[in-house]
Design a protein around this motif. Structure first.
Motif, PDB file in Angstrom:
ATOM      1  N   PHE A 426       0.833  -1.202   0.000  1.00  0.00           N
ATOM      2  CA  PHE A 426       0.000   0.000   0.000  1.00  0.00           C
ATOM      3  C   PHE A 426       0.871   1.257   0.000  1.00  0.00           C
ATOM      4  O   PHE A 426       0.507   2.278  -0.615  1.00  0.00           O
ATOM      5  N   ASP A 427       2.018   1.199   0.664  1.00  0.00           N
ATOM      6  CA  ASP A 427       2.963   2.315   0.620  1.00  0.00           C
ATOM      7  C   ASP A 427       3.369   2.590  -0.826  1.00  0.00           C
ATOM      8  O   ASP A 427       3.381   3.750  -1.293  1.00  0.00           O
ATOM      9  N   TYR A 428       3.665   1.508  -1.551  1.00  0.00           N
ATOM     10  CA  TYR A 428       4.077   1.636  -2.953  1.00  0.00           C
ATOM     11  C   TYR A 428       2.958   2.240  -3.812  1.00  0.00           C
ATOM     12  O   TYR A 428       3.167   3.218  -4.540  1.00  0.00           O
ATOM     13  N   VAL A 429       1.759   1.668  -3.727  1.00  0.00           N
ATOM     14  CA  VAL A 429       0.674   2.155  -4.598  1.00  0.00           C
ATOM     15  C   VAL A 429       0.199   3.548  -4.175  1.00  0.00           C
ATOM     16  O   VAL A 429      -0.254   4.339  -5.015  1.00  0.00           O
ATOM     17  N   CYS A 430       0.337   3.856  -2.889  1.00  0.00           N
ATOM     18  CA  CYS A 430      -0.072   5.182  -2.416  1.00  0.00           C
ATOM     19  C   CYS A 430       0.866   6.252  -2.951  1.00  0.00           C
ATOM     20  O   CYS A 430       0.430   7.284  -3.465  1.00  0.00           O
ATOM     21  N   GLY A 431       2.190   6.001  -2.839  1.00  0.00           N
ATOM     22  CA  GLY A 431       3.148   6.963  -3.373  1.00  0.00           C
ATOM     23  C   GLY A 431       2.972   7.146  -4.861  1.00  0.00           C
ATOM     24  O   GLY A 431       2.986   8.287  -5.366  1.00  0.00           O
ATOM     25  N   TRP A 432       2.768   6.045  -5.578  1.00  0.00           N
ATOM     26  CA  TRP A 432       2.557   6.126  -7.022  1.00  0.00           C
ATOM     27  C   TRP A 432       1.264   6.885  -7.332  1.00  0.00           C
ATOM     28  O   TRP A 432       1.227   7.738  -8.224  1.00  0.00           O
ATOM     29  N   GLY A 433       0.213   6.592  -6.584  1.00  0.00           N
ATOM     30  CA  GLY A 433      -1.090   7.166  -6.876  1.00  0.00           C
ATOM     31  C   GLY A 433      -1.150   8.670  -6.681  1.00  0.00           C
ATOM     32  O   GLY A 433      -1.811   9.369  -7.452  1.00  0.00           O
ATOM     33  N   VAL A 434      -0.444   9.175  -5.668  1.00  0.00           N
ATOM     34  CA  VAL A 434      -0.515  10.616  -5.410  1.00  0.00           C
ATOM     35  C   VAL A 434       0.646  11.366  -6.045  1.00  0.00           C
ATOM     36  O   VAL A 434       0.724  12.586  -5.943  1.00  0.00           O
ATOM     37  N   GLY A 435       1.563  10.631  -6.700  1.00  0.00           N
ATOM     38  CA  GLY A 435       2.651  11.291  -7.409  1.00  0.00           C
ATOM     39  C   GLY A 435       3.785  11.744  -6.525  1.00  0.00           C
ATOM     40  O   GLY A 435       4.458  12.736  -6.840  1.00  0.00           O
ATOM     41  N   THR A 436       4.015  11.038  -5.427  1.00  0.00           N
ATOM     42  CA  THR A 436       5.124  11.384  -4.548  1.00  0.00           C
ATOM     43  C   THR A 436       5.977  10.148  -4.304  1.00  0.00           C
ATOM     44  O   THR A 436       5.654   9.046  -4.760  1.00  0.00           O
ATOM     45  N   GLU A 437       7.062  10.318  -3.579  1.00  0.00           N
ATOM     46  CA  GLU A 437       7.957   9.202  -3.296  1.00  0.00           C
ATOM     47  C   GLU A 437       7.418   8.391  -2.125  1.00  0.00           C
ATOM     48  O   GLU A 437       6.973   8.947  -1.118  1.00  0.00           O
ATOM     49  N   ALA A 438       7.457   7.066  -2.254  1.00  0.00           N
ATOM     50  CA  ALA A 438       7.022   6.193  -1.172  1.00  0.00           C
ATOM     51  C   ALA A 438       8.018   6.251  -0.022  1.00  0.00           C
ATOM     52  O   ALA A 438       9.181   6.670  -0.183  1.00  0.00           O
ATOM     53  N   THR A 439       7.590   5.815   1.157  1.00  0.00           N
ATOM     54  CA  THR A 439       8.463   5.813   2.338  1.00  0.00           C
ATOM     55  C   THR A 439       9.401   4.614   2.331  1.00  0.00           C
ATOM     56  O   THR A 439      10.520   4.691   2.850  1.00  0.00           O
ATOM     57  N   GLY A 440       8.952   3.514   1.723  1.00  0.00           N
ATOM     58  CA  GLY A 440       9.695   2.263   1.781  1.00  0.00           C
ATOM     59  C   GLY A 440      11.166   2.347   1.400  1.00  0.00           C
ATOM     60  O   GLY A 440      12.026   1.791   2.106  1.00  0.00           O
ATOM     61  N   PRO A 441      11.531   3.016   0.310  1.00  0.00           N
ATOM     62  CA  PRO A 441      12.945   3.086  -0.070  1.00  0.00           C
ATOM     63  C   PRO A 441      13.834   3.738   0.988  1.00  0.00           C
ATOM     64  O   PRO A 441      15.045   3.516   0.991  1.00  0.00           O
ATOM     65  N   HIS A 442      13.247   4.539   1.880  1.00  0.00           N
ATOM     66  CA  HIS A 442      14.031   5.178   2.935  1.00  0.00           C
ATOM     67  C   HIS A 442      14.046   4.343   4.220  1.00  0.00           C
ATOM     68  O   HIS A 442      14.845   4.616   5.113  1.00  0.00           O
ATOM     69  N   TYR A 443      13.148   3.356   4.290  1.00  0.00           N
ATOM     70  CA  TYR A 443      13.023   2.569   5.517  1.00  0.00           C
ATOM     71  C   TYR A 443      13.554   1.143   5.376  1.00  0.00           C
ATOM     72  O   TYR A 443      14.325   0.676   6.229  1.00  0.00           O
ATOM     73  N   TRP A 444      13.161   0.460   4.319  1.00  0.00           N
ATOM     74  CA  TRP A 444      13.392  -0.974   4.257  1.00  0.00           C
ATOM     75  C   TRP A 444      14.840  -1.395   4.024  1.00  0.00           C
ATOM     76  O   TRP A 444      15.294  -2.399   4.603  1.00  0.00           O
ATOM     77  N   PRO A 445      15.657  -0.718   3.212  1.00  0.00           N
ATOM     78  CA  PRO A 445      17.022  -1.214   3.007  1.00  0.00           C
ATOM     79  C   PRO A 445      17.811  -1.387   4.305  1.00  0.00           C
ATOM     80  O   PRO A 445      18.403  -2.448   4.534  1.00  0.00           O
ATOM     81  N   ALA A 446      17.794  -0.401   5.165  1.00  0.00           N
ATOM     82  CA  ALA A 446      18.534  -0.505   6.424  1.00  0.00           C
ATOM     83  C   ALA A 446      17.877  -1.528   7.354  1.00  0.00           C
ATOM     84  O   ALA A 446      18.572  -2.283   8.052  1.00  0.00           O
ATOM     85  N   GLU A 447      16.552  -1.545   7.384  1.00  0.00           N
ATOM     86  CA  GLU A 447      15.850  -2.483   8.254  1.00  0.00           C
ATOM     87  C   GLU A 447      16.086  -3.930   7.817  1.00  0.00           C
ATOM     88  O   GLU A 447      16.274  -4.831   8.655  1.00  0.00           O
TER      89      GLU A 447
END
Length: 609
Positions: A426-447
């Motif tokens: 949902f993070d992915y589709v939400c960022g895509w849907g509203v035209g902004t960057e998703a949070t996941g790329p800033h959170y998941w790699p380190a986690e």
């Protein structure tokens, strides 16, 4: 058997086991309901055993799905479908990354009331076995086909203009989310189907086993097992297909084409260029559907490699079979010998009976022989075929996240729980849907890297075979027949090095015969390529898919497993001695030591380094 010393009467409590350095906080990686409730005291009261037979390595968070679905669905058929009189399900928890189980007995006063309903339901299955089993195959195949049809693709820059014209009013993100939910549901669906017949197979054998013990006092367990051996099992088909392909390659003179089977395109190109190559390639392609939906693992882990995706594996096995054929070896299972031995033993015991007892013997043995193949065949349909498609689709979905920068590798999705994958989606589709960057790329790699380090730390510590104080008597039939967790075996585990007094390792006498040879300790399917001709395989547990290896070895020794475990059944079908359920063979024996395996007595001796 030597009496158990008082100081060894209990296994460690979960709270007493040290956490490997670097694995602190491991509990947070798994769903809350799968870890022991620290401080409640409940985890230190029940007897738990480690199911290293099915889950021999540490779970990554997403991989718990196999354990959850399998154990839940096993329980539902005991407690809710078949109403087995003496056994409900199995409680399960993850501790330090490994799966532990605790059988749930039925209170003695409730058993009589369950018997009539149990007999009615089981009777329906046994009276309609063939037709119901055919419907089962259709249900399982339909589920697999639907799973194959699911697709996961990155979302486009804009919705197609045709969607505007049609008034579709959806952007395609619902396809991703519905597809993921459906993938999980289909996997769950086939795990429910998995146990529709499995417990019946064990029950039929256990009924025959109990009858034989009653009318033939002192009959060896192995004699009973031999009376249902030599059957045609679909689980052996993948290996049999490779043997037929190797035989065809020798007949067509294609041996030189298999010099470097790690080079799959090169090998197939060399075959194609040779005389007779097209005939072989046609046979090779025909064998793949469905028999290459097979893994050298057991299907429960996302890292398991399947033949259909890693064809260097079956080609390597074919190469080895070609070598053995050229040396004049017999590569087929000794089915005729197994059948002859089965018929001889059946005849000898039939002669001891007459009248009603003979009729009961024939009926119970016939039912056990009919139901027995399913005990292994289900592995191909569920653990291998279903789970192979499932993991492939999980990686396909993960590729969408990789393209969106959520993580670097398709396998990284395994470090999320399935609930977290839904949130990330949902993070992915939400960022895509509203035209902004998703949070996941800033959170998941380190986690993911943090979690990877914890999983790697957990892997450095082998699991305890059991936890807490065992009951005075272990009576749950599934636990005894499949896992080899019996009262006597648990006492032997507790006695450890002091048991027997002569240094021998003891376990279940799972498949008869006595051999000596060099030990090869294998703790992972990745090590199978190291197994040499005529070595003795020593493993935490074997997988049903290790068939090509059983043609090379002289015997098998495992840490866990009973008379109806995969290792025991496969060894009997290959005519190999086996000792299972030793509890400690893979940590006591070292590769290169010379050992003697007595599969008739359940003893393993270390002869020399």
């Amino acid at each position: 058997m030597t009496a158990v010393q008082p100081s060894l009467k209990s296994f460690p409590k979960p709270s007493e086991l040290p956490v490997p350095p670097g694995a602190e906080g491991w509990e947070e990686l798994y769903p809350y309901n799968l870890v022991f409730r620290n401080g409640s005291g409940a985890e230190d009261e029940k007897f738990w055993f480690c199911d290293s037979q099915h889950w021999p390595t540490v779970f990554k968070p997403f991989e718990t799905i196999g354990g959850e679905f399998a154990v839940k669905c096993l329980g539902q058929y005991n407690a809710r479908h078949l109403i087995i009189p003496v056994a409900n399900g199995i409680e399960f928890k993850i501790h330090l990354g490994y799966l532990y189980m605790s059988p749930i007995p039925v209170p003695e006063e409730q058993i009589p009331a369950r018997v009539p309903e149990f007999e009615r339901r089981v009777g329906h299955y046994f009276q309609n076995w063939d037709s119901l089993l055919e419907k089962w195959r259709q249900k399982v195949r339909a589920t697999i086909d639907e799973m194959e049809g699911l697709t996961f693709k990155p979302l486009p820059e804009m919705v197609p203009f045709d969607d505007i014209l049609s008034g579709k009013a959806k952007d395609g993100s619902e396809v991703l989310m519905e597809g993921y939910d459906r993938l999980i549901q289909l996997c769950y669906q086939n795990w429910q189907y998995h146990f529709e017949f499995l417990n019946l197979g064990y029950l039929a054998y256990l009924d025959f086993f109990s009858f034989c013990k009653q009318v033939f006092p002192g009959i060896p367990d192995q004699a009973i097992a031999k009376m249902v051996q030599g059957v045609d099992m679909e689980l052996f088909r993948p290996d049999d297909e490779l043997k037929k392909l190797a035989t065809l390659a020798v007949r067509l003179g294609l041996q030189s084409a298999f010099a470097d089977t790690d080079d799959v395109p090169g090998t197939l190109a060399r075959v194609a260029e040779a005389a007779g190559g097209r005939e072989w390639l046609d046979a090779y392609m025909a064998a793949q559907d469905p028999w290459f939906n097979f893994t050298i693992g057991n299907g429960f882990y996302g890292h398991d490699e399947y033949w259909i995706e890693h064809q260097e594996i079956p080609l390597g096995f074919i190469k080895d079979y070609i070598r053995r054929l050229e040396q004049g070896e017999q590569i087929m299972r000794p089915v005729d010998e197994l059948i002859a031995e089965r018929d001889r033993i059946v005849s000898e015991y039939r002669e001891l009976l007459d009248g009603e007892q003979l009729a009961q013997f024939d009926a119970k043995r016939g039912l056990a022989a009919t139901a027995y193949p399913y005990v292994e065949n289900h592995n191909f349909y569920i653990e291998h075929w279903t789970m192979g498609v499932f993991w492939r689709k999980v990686r396909e979905l993960s590729a969408v996240f990789v393209a969106a920068g959520f993580w670097a590798d398709r396998d990284d999705i395994l470090y999320l729980t399935r609930g977290e994958v839904r949130e990330a989606l949902f993070d992915y589709v939400c960022g895509w849907g509203v035209g902004t960057e998703a949070t996941g790329p800033h959170y998941w790699p380190a986690e993911i890297e943090r979690r990877r380090a914890i999983i790697d730390a957990l892997k450095t510590q082998r699991p305890q075979p059991a936890l807490n104080t065992p009951p005075a008597q272990i009576t749950e039939p599934f636990t005894m027949m499949l896992y080899g967790i019996t009262t006597e075996q648990v006492q032997q585990w507790l006695a450890g090095d002091d048991e027997g007094g002569d240094g021998a390792i003891t376990g279940m006498a799972a498949s008869p015969g006595v051999v000596e040879g060099i030990a090869r300790v294998v703790t992972s399917a990745d090590q199978l390529s190291e197994v040499q001709q005529d070595e003795i395989l020593v493993a935490t547990i074997t997988a049903p898919s290790w068939g090509p290896i059983f043609g090379k070895i002289k015997a098998t020794v495992t840490d866990i497993g009973g008379m109806m475990s995969h290792a025991a059944i496969v060894c009997r079908e290959y005519g190999l001695p086996a000792v299972t359920g030793t509890g400690r063979a893979s940590t006591t024996i070292r590769t290169g030591q010379r050992i003697r395996v007595d599969g008739s007595a359940g003893r393993v001796e270390i002869l020399s380094d």
